[in-house]
Design a protein around this motif. Structure first.
Motif, PDB file in Angstrom:
ATOM      1  N   ASN A   8       0.827  -1.227   0.000  1.00 29.84           N
ATOM      2  CA  ASN A   8       0.000   0.000   0.000  1.00 29.84           C
ATOM      3  C   ASN A   8       0.848   1.258   0.000  1.00 29.84           C
ATOM      4  OD1 ASN A   8      -2.606   0.891   0.175  1.00 29.84           O
ATOM      5  ND2 ASN A   8      -2.941   0.510   2.172  1.00 29.84           N
ATOM      6  N   VAL A  41      -3.307  -1.195   3.718  1.00 28.61           N
ATOM      7  CA  VAL A  41      -2.551  -0.405   3.593  1.00 28.61           C
ATOM      8  C   VAL A  41      -1.429  -0.116   3.737  1.00 28.61           C
ATOM      9  CG1 VAL A  41      -3.711  -0.145   4.570  1.00 28.61           C
ATOM     10  CG2 VAL A  41      -3.640   1.178   5.448  1.00 28.61           C
ATOM     11  N   ALA A  42      -3.969   0.788   3.503  1.00 30.04           N
ATOM     12  CA  ALA A  42      -2.846   0.944   2.980  1.00 30.04           C
ATOM     13  C   ALA A  42      -1.753  -0.079   4.052  1.00 30.04           C
ATOM     14  CB  ALA A  42      -2.752   1.956   3.314  1.00 30.04           C
ATOM     15  N   LYS A  43      -1.590   0.890   0.186  1.00 31.45           N
ATOM     16  CA  LYS A  43      -1.431   0.856   0.947  1.00 31.45           C
ATOM     17  C   LYS A  43      -0.542  -0.083   0.926  1.00 31.45           C
ATOM     18  CE  LYS A  43      -4.395   1.866   1.448  1.00 31.45           C
ATOM     19  NZ  LYS A  43      -4.383   1.671   1.475  1.00 31.45           N
ATOM     20  N   PRO A  44      -2.954   1.795   3.535  1.00 31.18           N
ATOM     21  CA  PRO A  44      -2.509   1.253   3.895  1.00 31.18           C
ATOM     22  C   PRO A  44      -2.787   0.185   4.283  1.00 31.18           C
ATOM     23  CG  PRO A  44      -2.827   2.383   3.670  1.00 31.18           C
ATOM     24  CD  PRO A  44      -4.027   1.662   3.613  1.00 31.18           C
ATOM     25  N   LYS A  45      -0.685   0.765   5.299  1.00 31.15           N
ATOM     26  CA  LYS A  45      -1.257   0.511   4.406  1.00 31.15           C
ATOM     27  C   LYS A  45      -0.345  -0.482   5.498  1.00 31.15           C
ATOM     28  CE  LYS A  45      -1.648   1.238   5.497  1.00 31.15           C
ATOM     29  NZ  LYS A  45      -1.662   1.570   5.856  1.00 31.15           N
ATOM     30  N   THR A  50       3.921  -2.168   5.942  1.00 29.54           N
ATOM     31  CA  THR A  50       2.733  -1.781   6.541  1.00 29.54           C
ATOM     32  C   THR A  50       2.352  -2.795   6.691  1.00 29.54           C
ATOM     33  OG1 THR A  50       1.359  -1.075   4.773  1.00 29.54           O
ATOM     34  CG2 THR A  50       0.866  -0.291   6.427  1.00 29.54           C
ATOM     35  N   TYR A  52      -4.956  -4.756  11.715  1.00 35.40           N
ATOM     36  CA  TYR A  52      -5.244  -4.206  10.404  1.00 35.40           C
ATOM     37  C   TYR A  52      -4.133  -4.545   9.437  1.00 35.40           C
ATOM     38  CZ  TYR A  52      -2.460  -0.828  12.957  1.00 35.40           C
ATOM     39  OH  TYR A  52      -1.515  -0.252  13.756  1.00 35.40           O
ATOM     40  N   GLY A  56      -0.812  -2.589   4.415  1.00 37.14           N
ATOM     41  CA  GLY A  56      -0.769  -2.150   3.030  1.00 37.14           C
ATOM     42  C   GLY A  56       0.633  -1.990   2.489  1.00 37.14           C
ATOM     43  N   GLU A 110      -7.291   0.125   6.681  1.00 36.90           N
ATOM     44  CA  GLU A 110      -6.417   1.242   6.363  1.00 36.90           C
ATOM     45  C   GLU A 110      -5.678   1.766   7.588  1.00 36.90           C
ATOM     46  OE1 GLU A 110      -8.837   4.135   4.522  1.00 36.90           O
ATOM     47  OE2 GLU A 110      -9.210   2.952   2.715  1.00 36.90           O
ATOM     48  N   ASP A 144      -3.084   5.370   8.595  1.00 39.38           N
ATOM     49  CA  ASP A 144      -2.471   6.620   8.165  1.00 39.38           C
ATOM     50  C   ASP A 144      -1.644   7.156   9.319  1.00 39.38           C
ATOM     51  OD1 ASP A 144      -4.248   8.023   9.939  1.00 39.38           O
ATOM     52  OD2 ASP A 144      -5.791   7.922   8.395  1.00 39.38           O
ATOM     53  N   ASN A 165      -7.484   2.031  11.530  1.00 38.18           N
ATOM     54  CA  ASN A 165      -8.931   2.056  11.741  1.00 38.18           C
ATOM     55  C   ASN A 165      -9.406   0.997  12.731  1.00 38.18           C
ATOM     56  OD1 ASN A 165      -9.191   4.187   9.983  1.00 38.18           O
ATOM     57  ND2 ASN A 165      -9.678   2.893   8.229  1.00 38.18           N
TER      58      ASN A 165
END
Length: 379
Positions: free
Chosen positions: A80, A82-86, A87, A106, A109, A121, A123, A128
């Protein structure tokens, strides 16, 4: 006598009649047989003449003895997360582990696994979803109350005069200063709008970026103007070694950190949002690239692998540009020297940083490095 004579005289005629009747019956039977025979005539069967076909000789399948097996590459995870993202990845281990907060993690990415899950994802403000090794973040818009009504910090129209803007920024300072003395999250929840979405951060290394990136990360960019906002993160960390540690950092505008319920650094730009002050003589002496001088925090003790409470508040006052940088230092460790003779410190992180995020962090190699210990509770 007469009757006897009649039969005698007609005997030959009666015999002839009987004979004629018998032949008539035989004739009818014969004709019926012939008719049935004709009607039920069997169909002709036509047989094709046998055709001689050439015989095909089967050839033996020629298989080479020395066949090179084609190397089958293992499928690579999409970069990514993730992303992503992402990783390097957030967590390259694959076992199923339930963290303090639960969840499945998660996908970073960037070729690795962040936490223990897939496809979610991440960041610079966090992922998330969490796996237990992150600090859980919530976002507050101080311009709006929980019912969506404007507060005394709400900019009603664009282009307000500087006097009103300064007054509203001053009220923002008052709220954060009050928070810095109490760390009462419930008060923020009662008075201000809180975004429904949460973020799960493993580090606090946000470079210069538009202030609207924070509302966007929390999925409220359509309803929150990128000024006078704050994000509060909390969770558990654990030291890889028993010893004394301290943070160094800087933020525009606000970043305060508590460990075990005690304020250990207020790295806010220009003004502080608390009564905390650094006791180190090199405070704000060293710069982080084009950023202002780094704030040096207080020492605090941690026991190896023992879960420890940590809280972080970041925020933006007038809008425009936001950034925050948080490094960690262990007492007694010799670090290489960088810009101006300052130690090159590892960034604070609870897991390995997703590969896709490393260049986005824009870490000055003369100030910090992504290499270093992780402070997550899950190993």
């Amino acid at each position: 006598m007469a009757r006897k004579q009649f039969f005698t005289s007609h005997a030959k005629s009666s015999a002839a009649l009987i004979s004629l009747g018998i032949h008539a019956v035989l004739l009818v039977v014969a004709l019926s047989f012939v008719a049935v025979t004709v009607i039920q005539k069997d169909d002709k069967v036509f047989e094709a003449k046998p055709v001689k076909r050439p015989k095909m000789q089967l050839k033996k399948l020629q298989v080479p003895v020395n066949l090179k097996k084609k190397k089958i590459e293992k499928p690579k995870l999409r970069k990514n997360i993730v992303a992503k993202p992402k990783t390097k990845s957030l967590d390259i281990q694959m076992p199923e582990v339930v963290g303090i907060k639960g969840g499945t993690g998660y996908m970073d990415g960037g070729g690795g696994l962040g936490g223990l899950g897939f496809g979610l994802e991440i960041d610079l403000f966090g992922g998330n979803k969490g796996s237990g090794n992150e600090l859980e973040g919530v976002f507050f818009d101080l311009k709006t109350d929980p019912d969506g009504k404007p507060t005394d910090m709400k900019q009603i129209v664009e282009g307000m005069d500087s006097k009103v803007e300064k007054e509203q920024n001053s009220k923002y300072t008052e709220v954060l200063t009050s928070f810095g003395s109490s760390w009462s999250v419930s008060r923020l929840e009662r008075r201000y709008f809180k975004a429904p979405k949460k973020k799960f951060a493993t580090s606090f290394m946000v470079p210069y970026m538009p202030a609207e990136e924070a509302p966007k990360a929390f999925a409220v960019e359509d309803v929150v103007k990128p000024k006078r906002w704050a994000a509060y993160y909390s969770g558990k960390i654990a030291a890889p070694e028993t010893g004394r540690y301290r943070f160094r950092g800087i933020a525009d505008d606000a970043m305060m950190v508590r460990v075990k319920g005690r304020m250990v650094i207020d790295a806010s730009l220009g003004k502080r949002y608390s009564d905390w002050d650094s006791s180190d003589g090199n405070n704000r002496k060293f710069k982080d690239g084009r950023h202002a001088g780094l704030v040096i925090g207080d020492w605090f003790h941690m026991t190896k692998d023992k879960p420890t409470d940590m809280e972080v508040l970041i925020g933006e006052q007038p809008g425009g540009i936001f950034y925050c940088r948080l490094y960690i230092e262990q007492d007694g460790v010799e670090y290489p020297k960088g810009n101006g003779g300052q130690p090159i410190l590892p960034i604070f992180k609870t897991q390995e940083v997703p590969e896709k995020l490393i260049p986005q962090m824009q870490i000055d190699p003369g100030v910090g490095t992504v290499s270093g210990p992780n402070f997550g509770v899950l190993k």
